[in-house]
Design an enzyme around this catalytic site. Structure first.
Site, mmCIF file in Angstrom:
data_model
loop_
_atom_site.group_PDB
_atom_site.id
_atom_site.type_symbol
_atom_site.label_atom_id
_atom_site.label_comp_id
_atom_site.label_asym_id
_atom_site.label_seq_id
_atom_site.Cartn_x
_atom_site.Cartn_y
_atom_site.Cartn_z
ATOM 1 C CE1 TYR A 156 -3.266 -2.877 0.718
ATOM 2 C CE2 TYR A 156 -4.553 -0.864 0.662
ATOM 3 C CZ TYR A 156 -4.479 -2.232 0.591
ATOM 4 O OH TYR A 156 -5.606 -2.962 0.379
ATOM 5 C CE LYS A 226 0.366 -16.702 1.468
ATOM 6 N NZ LYS A 226 -0.092 -18.124 1.311
ATOM 7 C CG ASP A 262 -2.983 -19.701 2.874
ATOM 8 O OD1 ASP A 262 -2.229 -19.051 3.607
ATOM 9 O OD2 ASP A 262 -2.643 -20.758 2.337
ATOM 10 C CG ASP A 286 -8.141 -4.135 1.901
ATOM 11 O OD1 ASP A 286 -9.291 -3.932 2.327
ATOM 12 O OD2 ASP A 286 -7.730 -3.679 0.819
#
Ligand code: NAI
Length: 391
Positions: A156, A226, A262, A286
């Site tokens: 971002y 992640k 995930d 987000d």
């Protein structure tokens, strides 16, 4: 003898790390575009009524309207006039309805600009279920999770170079020639982006999440990342996040764990009760906050706040967009904005007023008194009248 009348100060200030709130604090508000015009007047009336009721008229918000968004652009040629930013810099707090995102290259999202200019590093999104609301899962009541999303780093940061440009070419050559990068599959045509993640950015966010957990009497904090794929950015976030506990004894009793993003999206559907406070990076945050909001019955009720806990600057906001499809029809749900108002009242330390708004909202929803998006039949204005009557 001449009497000197001093003007009562109404400015909220930050002193020694604590917010100083006068009885009549000046707070900026941006009604917003689209349904902002439907929901803001209703939310403002309800918040004012709760403050009046809770403090028998001794406290009141001194609202100052601030300009931003599509209508402001049409009137002034500017989506975010400097005066708006200056006001928030000076007065610390604002609450806002949704703002349209200007379409086209060269325009940044107004929301992202506000967050970056004021360094609002924590995006706080509490997600809980209100009985009475139609939710898509069998046990929405098992969800009571507050997300702390890092708001200033990650992809971002907006460092991106378009495919085929001289900049992308230069960066690609630097990566290949100077750093020996051989893994760009289509080097000639790739667009390239940069993902900055730092220990400084991570740790201030994680401290905010820990402090929130302690104040709220919660014990479980989960880091979502992640790091299995992005070892140094997301993996770095994970490593630095754990370090924060050892750096301050007051965090010693918090139970920490981490989950790959995930898997987390599976776990919130299968075992949402396992999570209380979540700290995560910008992009994961987000996705995760919208997924959770949908799980408990929709984006029309999920509130949010963007906060810099060091300077005290904070913007409370409805998390949905301008909903052009229903704007001006008096059917939009004001709950997301109202619950952001509840977060704002809590931030001021005005917990009694916050609790009046939340209780009246919860009672209305439980009685099926709601707007159409969450299974009711009320207009925005009528929903507001019911809340006012309860308060
Ligand atoms: P949206 O959130 O405006 O609308 C998505 C769907 O949800 C629509 O069907 C809408 O009617 C419904 N909806 C949203 N809020 C509702 C409410 N309070 N009550 C009842 N129904 C509601 O998302 P969309 O269409 O992607 O974005 C429209 C504009 O809003 C864009 O310009 C976008 O950039 C901007 N936006 C602004 C945000 C902000 O200011 N924080 C956040 C998200 C989008």
């Amino acid at each position: 003898m001449k009497t000197i009348f001093r003007k009562k100060t109404m400015k909220i200030t930050m002193q020694n790390g604590a917010l100083q709130v006068p009885e009549n604090p000046t707070i900026g508000y941006i009604p917003g575009d689209g349904i902002g015009q439907d929901i803001f007047p209703v939310a403002k009336k309800v918040l004012d009524a709760a403050v009046r009721r809770a403090y028998a008229g001794k406290r009141a918000i001194d609202w100052q309207k601030l300009l931003a968004g599509g209508e402001t652009f049409e009137a002034t040629g500017d989506y975010l006039p400097a005066e708006t930013l200056d006001f928030i810099q000076e007065n610390l707090l604002a609450i806002k309805g949704p703002l349209m995102t200007p379409v086209g290259e060269g325009f940044r999202s107004i929301n992202v600009t506000l967050r970056q200019k004021l360094d609002l590093f924590a995006c706080v999104r509490p997600v809980e279920y209100f009985p009475g609301i139609e939710a898509p899962v069998k046990h929405p009541e098992k969800v009571n999770i507050t997300i702390f999303r890092e708001n200033t780093e990650d992809i971002y940061a907006g460092i991106e170079f378009a495919s085929g440009t001289a900049e992308a070419r230069k960066l690609q050559q630097f990566l290949q020639n100077e750093l020996g990068v051989t893994k760009i599959r289509f080097p000639e045509t790739s667009a390239l982006g940069v993902k900055p993640v730092s220990p400084d950015g991570t740790k201030r966010l994680v401290r905010a999440a820990f402090d929130y957990a302690l104040v709220q009497g919660k014990t479980k904090v989960t880091f979502v990342h992640k790091g299995n794929i992005m070892k140094f950015t997301e993996g770095g976030f994970r490593k630095w996040a754990y370090e924060v506990q050892a750096e301050d004894a007051k965090y010693a009793n918090l139970q920490l764990n981490d989950v790959i993003a995930d898997n987390f999206l599976q776990q919130i559907l299968l075992n949402p009760q396992k999570f209380e406070v979540v700290a995560t990076l910008n992009l994961n945050g987000d996705y995760v906050s919208d997924a959770l909001a949908a799980q408990v019955g929709g984006i029309g009720i999920a509130p949010g706040a963007n906060i810099n806990y060091t300077t005290g600057h904070a913007i409370f906001e409805a998390t949905h967009g301008t909903a052009p499809d229903i704007a001006g029809k008096n059917i939009a749900n004001p709950s997301s904005l109202l619950l952001s108002g509840v977060m704002m009242l809590d931030y001021l330390g005005w917990h009694e007023a916050a609790s009046l708004v939340k209780t009246s909202l919860a009672e209305s929803l439980a009685a099926g008194e709601a707007t159409t998006d969450i299974g009711g039949s009320l207009s925005t204005a009528d929903f507001g009248k019911i809340l006012l009557a309860k308060i």
